[in-house]
Scaffold this active site. Structure first.
Site, mmCIF file in Angstrom:
data_model
loop_
_atom_site.group_PDB
_atom_site.id
_atom_site.type_symbol
_atom_site.label_atom_id
_atom_site.label_comp_id
_atom_site.label_asym_id
_atom_site.label_seq_id
_atom_site.Cartn_x
_atom_site.Cartn_y
_atom_site.Cartn_z
ATOM 1 N N LYS A 89 0.843 -1.186 0.000
ATOM 2 C CA LYS A 89 0.000 0.000 0.000
ATOM 3 C C LYS A 89 0.885 1.245 0.000
ATOM 4 O O LYS A 89 1.920 1.266 0.672
ATOM 5 C CB LYS A 89 -0.898 -0.031 1.236
ATOM 6 C CG LYS A 89 -1.934 1.080 1.341
ATOM 7 C CD LYS A 89 -2.797 0.865 2.583
ATOM 8 C CE LYS A 89 -3.890 1.909 2.719
ATOM 9 N NZ LYS A 89 -4.769 1.643 3.877
ATOM 10 N N SER A 106 -9.501 1.658 3.245
ATOM 11 C CA SER A 106 -8.686 2.487 2.391
ATOM 12 C C SER A 106 -7.683 1.702 1.542
ATOM 13 O O SER A 106 -7.071 2.256 0.626
ATOM 14 C CB SER A 106 -7.912 3.494 3.258
ATOM 15 O OG SER A 106 -7.041 2.833 4.160
ATOM 16 N N SER A 130 -9.801 -0.926 7.281
ATOM 17 C CA SER A 130 -9.279 -0.702 5.938
ATOM 18 C C SER A 130 -8.499 -1.839 5.313
ATOM 19 O O SER A 130 -8.094 -1.746 4.161
ATOM 20 C CB SER A 130 -8.422 0.569 5.926
ATOM 21 O OG SER A 130 -9.226 1.707 6.119
#
Length: 470
Positions: A79, A149, A173
């Site tokens: 990420k 997210s 997330s």
């Protein structure tokens, strides 16, 4: 079958027996990225040259002395909150559009030590402050959100663009994108994995962990990245077991808590039915199903937002005041709201969290794990700001998505989501299994027991493939 279609476990086994080389595997994954990225936009940056070099190095080392472990030569993605030395790390924000770190995050260091091949950096909802990841689309239906997210990691894993996608989880997330993209997402116990070098959203709620296609793959990844790090003030100095140890074990007699409230309120009927069937399957496998009430249910949301809003604003305060125009309107508004949370309110939220954690500790003295829906609904249409429930209640999309996932953040307990099926639109549904602190081996064991009989293990999204939901 193309190499990119293999799960981590299967690819590792093929590499260990020399049936597959890291170079062949990495080439297949990079080709897959090239094929589908125009449709889903999971990546901020694809590190093709570095990945090919790392794969060649892994191949040479394995040929000479065998693999270091199951991640050696395996393509992974981080990420874009995770620092990577010499590689752009933007947090999917114009605020950090040119940010190139000098050092690796702790997780990147541990992947390097394991011999993993990093193929790129995946999109996040800007600075992880949201649950839809607007830059990215869901590979099961590209008109839908991939969750957030960690939406880029969820989409990338589901589409076969990597075998592990690392995420972060402050209100859900990791588990939100895993559930809506039909993969496995593991949020470890608070402090189990170092967050050093990962951009923070809310330091007392943040966790980092993997998204994979099977429970075993998630446990293997956690084996590589878990452990104490004195450079992370929240890191826990506790023993690190083999998180795969209970996978394949009988669940007979294990007490599975089945909530009678909170996780039963305002959710899609298809989600409720799918997860209820999954829980019933655990009962058929021998687990003891125990009905439970969720402790302090009405307080959980208030604690989550009471902590997250001011902590996020404190982290961003300097850039919020110097370059506010570089944030998206949505993120800037949330950060500005955080300016108005009083110190007394923040302290009340911290004290209330202590009470919530104590109540959940008492709950887990009567059960071994809790099984519940991961989310209230499946993937929403991209751009829809809210969900309208049959009773007329309008709920913001982010609020909808975090409602069932945030208890594990407030308590810091480990939680894993595993696919249980699809709704009538062909969109994935997930069940989360929560456990006691640092008992990730137990939650993985229970999730894997269900996964083994579910028929959904290791599935890839049908993007560019002739594949229909089971």
């Amino acid at each position: 079958m193309e190499p990119y279609e293999l799960t981590l476990s299967d690819a590792a086994a093929a590499i260990a027996t020399r049936e597959l080389s890291p170079v062949e595997l990495t080439d297949s994954v990079l080709a897959r990225i090239d094929s589908v990225e125009a449709d889903i936009t999971a990546f901020v940056t694809v590190t093709e040259e570095r990945a090919r070099a790392a794969a060649a190095a892994a191949e040479a080392e394995i040929a000479a002395s065998g693999p270091r472990g199951p991640l050696h030569g395996i393509p992974v993605a981080l990420k874009d909150l995770y620092d990577t030395a010499g590689v752009l790390t933007t947090s999917s924000s114009r605020v950090r559009a040119d940010h190139v770190p000098d050092t690796d995050s702790a997780v990147a260091e541990r992947f390097a030590a394991a011999g993993a091949v990093v193929v790129g950096k995946t999109h996040t909802h800007e600075f992880a402050y949201g649950a839809t990841t607007p830059t990215t689309r869901n590979p099961w239906d590209t008109t839908r959100v991939p969750g957030g997210s960690s939406g880029g990691s969820g989409a990338a894993v589901a589409a076969g663009e990597c075998m592990v996608g690392m995420g972060s989880d402050t209100g859900g997330s990791i588990r939100i994108p895993a559930a809506v993209c039909g993969v496995v997402g593991l949020k470890p116990t608070y402090g189990r994995v170092s967050r050093r070098g990962v951009a923070s959203l809310s330091w007392s709620l943040d966790h980092v962990g993997p998204l994979t296609r099977t429970v075993r793959d998630a446990a293997i990844t956690l084996n590589a990245i878990a452990g104490y790090d004195r450079a992370d003030p929240g890191s826990a100095d506790v023993p690190v077991p083999d998180f795969t140890a209970l996978i394949g074990r009988d669940v007979t007699g294990l007490r599975v808590g089945v909530p009678t409230d909170y996780f039963t309120e305002r959710l899609q009927p298809e989600v409720q039915a799918s997860v209820a069937a999954a829980v019933a399957r655990l009962g058929e496998l021998g687990a003891e199903l125990v009905e439970v009430e969720v402790p302090m249910a009405s307080r959980i949301g208030a604690v989550e937002w009471g902590l997250m809003l001011p902590e996020a604003t404190a982290y961003h305060q300097e850039s919020l005041r110097s370059v506010p125009e570089l944030y998206t309107e949505e993120t800037r508004a949330l950060l500005e709201v955080g300016e108005f949370v009083l110190a007394t309110d923040y302290l009340k939220a911290q004290r209330l969290r202590t009470l919530v954690q104590a109540a959940w500790k008492e709950l887990f003295s009567t059960i071994d794990v809790l099984a519940a829906p991961t989310l209230t609904c499946t993937a929403t249409v991209a751009g829809e700001p809210e969900v309208v429930w049959p009773d007329g209640v309008r709920e913001g999309t982010t609020t909808t998505y975090v409602r069932f996932s945030q208890p594990a953040n407030v308590t810091g307990l480990p939680s894993i989501t595993v696919p249980t099926g699809f709704d009538s639109a062909g969109l994935p549904i997930g069940m989360q299994v929560m456990g006691r602190p640092f008992e990730e081996d137990v939650v993985c064991g229970v999730a894997a027991a269900y996964e083994a009989v579910s028929g959904f293990a290791g599935q890839l999204a049908p993007l560019h493939r002739e594949m229909a939901p089971a």
